[in-house]
Design a protein around this motif. Structure first.
Motif, short mmCIF file in Angstrom:
data_model
loop_
_atom_site.label_atom_id
_atom_site.label_comp_id
_atom_site.label_asym_id
_atom_site.label_seq_id
_atom_site.Cartn_x
_atom_site.Cartn_y
_atom_site.Cartn_z
N TRP A 376 0.86 -1.21 -0.01
CA TRP A 376 0.41 -0.22 -0.04
C TRP A 376 0.60 1.51 -0.11
O TRP A 376 2.13 1.24 0.40
CB TRP A 376 -0.77 0.21 1.26
N ASN A 392 -6.89 4.30 -3.07
CA ASN A 392 -6.74 2.99 -2.11
C ASN A 392 -7.72 1.84 -2.56
O ASN A 392 -7.85 0.76 -2.01
CB ASN A 392 -5.71 2.90 -0.87
N GLY A 403 -3.85 -7.36 1.50
CA GLY A 403 -4.17 -7.26 0.02
C GLY A 403 -4.19 -7.72 -0.80
O GLY A 403 -4.29 -9.44 -0.68
N ASN A 412 4.07 -0.13 -7.28
CA ASN A 412 3.31 -0.38 -5.33
C ASN A 412 4.60 1.15 -5.26
O ASN A 412 5.27 0.54 -4.97
CB ASN A 412 3.07 -0.61 -4.31
#
Length: 650
Positions: A376, A392, A403, A412
């Motif tokens: 993330w 997100n 995730g 990412n």
């Protein structure tokens, strides 16, 4: 007697005419001589022709490049002469003929509105933009006393590069001067008005402030040696004390009007350090007391502030690269190494810049909480096919790094360094990471006696390089461990002067140490409720956020890591203590044509210093306006949405 001589001559002629064989032999000798002469002439002609052909071949291979460069330089100097010879209004005339009438510069516009100089202005330059001059040097620097080594034409870099690198480097143990060398900051507005001839930094802002009545007595360039750690600028040069005394003088000589401080880039966190230093008691601080900022500062207008660090600092320290250098290395391998010029350019640059402790002030702060983790990041993911940011919420990743697999074709931003494009895109559950911390570095990669310059990579073996690559992915939380592993001496100095965490309790006495003063996550703002703080920056400018690396093919004295360019693709209980803060964003618009130079609407990191809208905001505040008068926040980006994704309790 004359008769006898004539008689003898006549008799000799008769004798010759009577010997035909002798006459024929003489003629044959003449023919042979003529043939020999012709053969000699023919041979000389062929030799001359051969030499001309050989000369022509040598010119084609060797001299044509120099001839081309000479032509380019001659044309450049001719155009430069014509530009300087033409009337000053000619470029503006041509530009207006193409694009229409140009707007008045901000200073002219605001003077027509009746604005005049009010509050004194202090400029705080950032890293690399301030000039440095030589005060003492080694034998190779003979004749350079008080000549600029940094800034200006950079002539000495080209004339004596190794001597230049030697004098621009600091001591690798102390972070201060090397023995026998003293390089000091240039003083006055000229210290950072132009970085190089024609490349402005503060010059446009200074000129516009002058149009409403400012002059040198109401403007002050807080020049400092940007290579040093912030506290060491005081230890060696008393730079912080000079800023304090100059601000006090400007307030006293301008009727008690507080100053407006305008820091840029690293100068922002340098001035944050100053505000804590000036309040702190001596000897660590300046002894100004807790209300010094309230008494002397009206506003701090931060331009392009790296408050939380920048990923570019990581790539610079890790492999002496940013995007532009990485592209150059990929396009022309060996040009920056010993392979072509016989000079280990990158190694010399790495050795030099790793002695500049200030670079460690911009390592990302706040770890994974601020910059994101394996799965993330606050900005969301970058979809390589759609080329657009996604929030997100459209992905299944969360703050805990848990995730769904989702689409694997994504990058990412939380992965600041990835070894391999595939590693940058796949989910973390598919990455096999081997911890490098404490790994054996092995024997030296090379024979250091064959190297022009030493770097800390010379002490690493194949095992150490492999351990770094096997870890695969580095986030902001593991970047510090990585740098400690590859550059222990540098980071040992950095640990004494900077911190990169998040404070649990700002009332803890440990945060009174100067190493925390430049980290906004570990220090309190000044006790100055009437002071305003602005954050001013451009948006819409491509910015380096994460890097894909590869291992460099082994060679003598090499840097083992290289960026892989082919992989591109406020609440009521806030701790702000009542200070008014404003965000002012400026949409980036590149110049419409070459005659506009670097443009008047740029949002780029340095070019924004010539942005008319930003300059107008600064002049209005310097002339007495408040943030509310400017209209409060002006935001074009999703910065507020991204900040909601950061789980940080203020």
């Amino acid at each position: 007697m004359s008769f006898l001589r004539r008689r003898k001559a006549t008799k000799a002629e008769e004798n010759n005419s009577e010997d035909p064989q002798l006459d024929t032999a003489s003629k044959n000798d003449d023919v042979v001589d003529n043939k020999k002469q012709k053969l000699i002439q023919k041979h000389e002609s062929e030799e001359s022709s051969r030499r001309r052909r050989s000369s022509s071949r040598r010119w084609t291979c060797v001299d044509s490049c120099c001839w081309f460069i000479g032509c380019i330089c001659s044309i450049w100097w001719f155009l430069l002469f014509m530009y300087n010879a033409m009337p000053a209004s000619f470029p503006q005339y041509v530009t207006e003929a193409i694009t229409g009438p140009l707007p008045d510069p901000p200073g002219v516009k605001l003077r027509k509105e009746g604005l005049t100089a009010q509050h004194p202005v202090v400029f705080v330059p950032g890293i690399v933009t301030g000039g440095l001059e030589l005060w003492e040097g080694h034998q190779c620097a003979e004749g350079l006393f008080r000549r600029r080594l940094w800034g200006g034409t950079f002539g000495e870099l080209y004339r004596r590069p190794l001597c230049w690198v030697e004098h621009m480097s600091l001591d690798n143990e102390t972070g201060l001067d090397s023995p026998g060398i003293r390089v000091r900051p240039v003083s006055g507005l000229v210290a950072a008005d132009y970085f190089a001839p024609g490349y402005f930094v503060w010059a446009v802002l200074i000129a516009n402030l002058a149009r409403i009545g400012y002059e040198e007595k109401t403007m002050y360039m807080a020049a400092y040696d940007w290579r040093l750690s912030f506290q060491n600028t005081e230890v060696r040069d008393q730079s912080l004390s000079r800023i304090k005394s100059n601000v006090e003088l400007m307030v006293a000589t301008n009727g008690g009007k507080k100053v407006v401080v305008i820091p840029h880039s690293m100068g922002v966190i340098y001035f944050l350090h100053f505000m804590k230093w000036v309040e702190a008691p001596a000897p660590m601080g300046g002894g100004g007391g807790s209300n010094w900022c309230a008494k002397h500062i009206k506003a701090v207008m931060n331009i392009g502030a790296p408050f939380l660090g920048v990923p570019k600092a990581v790539s610079g320290l890790f492999s002496i690269e940013a995007k532009d250098v990485a592209v150059a290395r990929a396009f022309a391998p060996g040009v920056l190494d010993k392979d072509v010029f016989g000079l280990q350019t990158l190694q010399h640059m790495m050795r030099m810049t790793r002695t500049w402790d200030s670079t460690m002030s911009m390592i990302p702060k706040g770890g994974d909480t601020i910059w994101g983790g394996l799965d993330w990041s606050p900005e969301g993911y970058f979809n390589c096919s759609a080329k657009k940011l996604k929030n997100n919420d459209t992905n299944t990743a969360d703050h805990n790094g848990k995730g769904g697999l989702g689409s694997t074709k994504r990058v990412n931003y939380g992965r600041i360094i990835s070894f391999g494009k595939d590693v940058a895109e796949i989910h973390s559950s598919k990455i096999e990471m081997v911890d490098f911390r404490g790994a054996f570095k092995g024997s030296n990669l090379i024979n250091a006696t064959k190297c022009d310059v030493w770097t800390e990579y010379h002490e690493m073996g194949i095992e150490g390089v492999k351990a770094i690559a096997d870890y695969k992915v580095y986030t902001a939380g593991s970047i510090l461990d990585l740098l400690h592993y590859v550059a222990p001496k540098m980071m040992a100095r950095g640990d004494a002067h900077f911190s990169y965490g998040i404070a649990d309790n700002l009332d803890d006495p440990k945060y009174q140490h100067y190493k925390y003063w430049s980290n906004p996550l570990e220090t309190k703002l000044p006790n100055a409720p009437d002071m305003e703080i602005y954050s001013m920056y451009g948006v819409g400018v491509p910015t380096e956020r994460a890097y894909v690396y590869k291992l460099t093919p082994p060679s003598e004295c090499y840097i083992p890591f290289q960026i892989d360019t082919s992989a591109e693709g406020g609440s009521e209980d806030s701790c702000l203590k009542g200070i008014h803060t404003y965000i002012r964003e400026y949409n980036h618009a590149p110049p419409a044509n070459l005659l506009e130079g670097r443009g008047t609407q740029s949002g780029a990191h340095v070019d924004i210093m010539g942005n008319f809208a930003l300059i107008e905001d600064i002049i209005r505040v310097a002339a007495g306006a408040t943030g509310e008068d400017l209209g409060g926040d002006r935001v074009y980006s999703d910065i507020f949405k991204w900040s909601e994704n950061i789980n940080l309790q203020l």
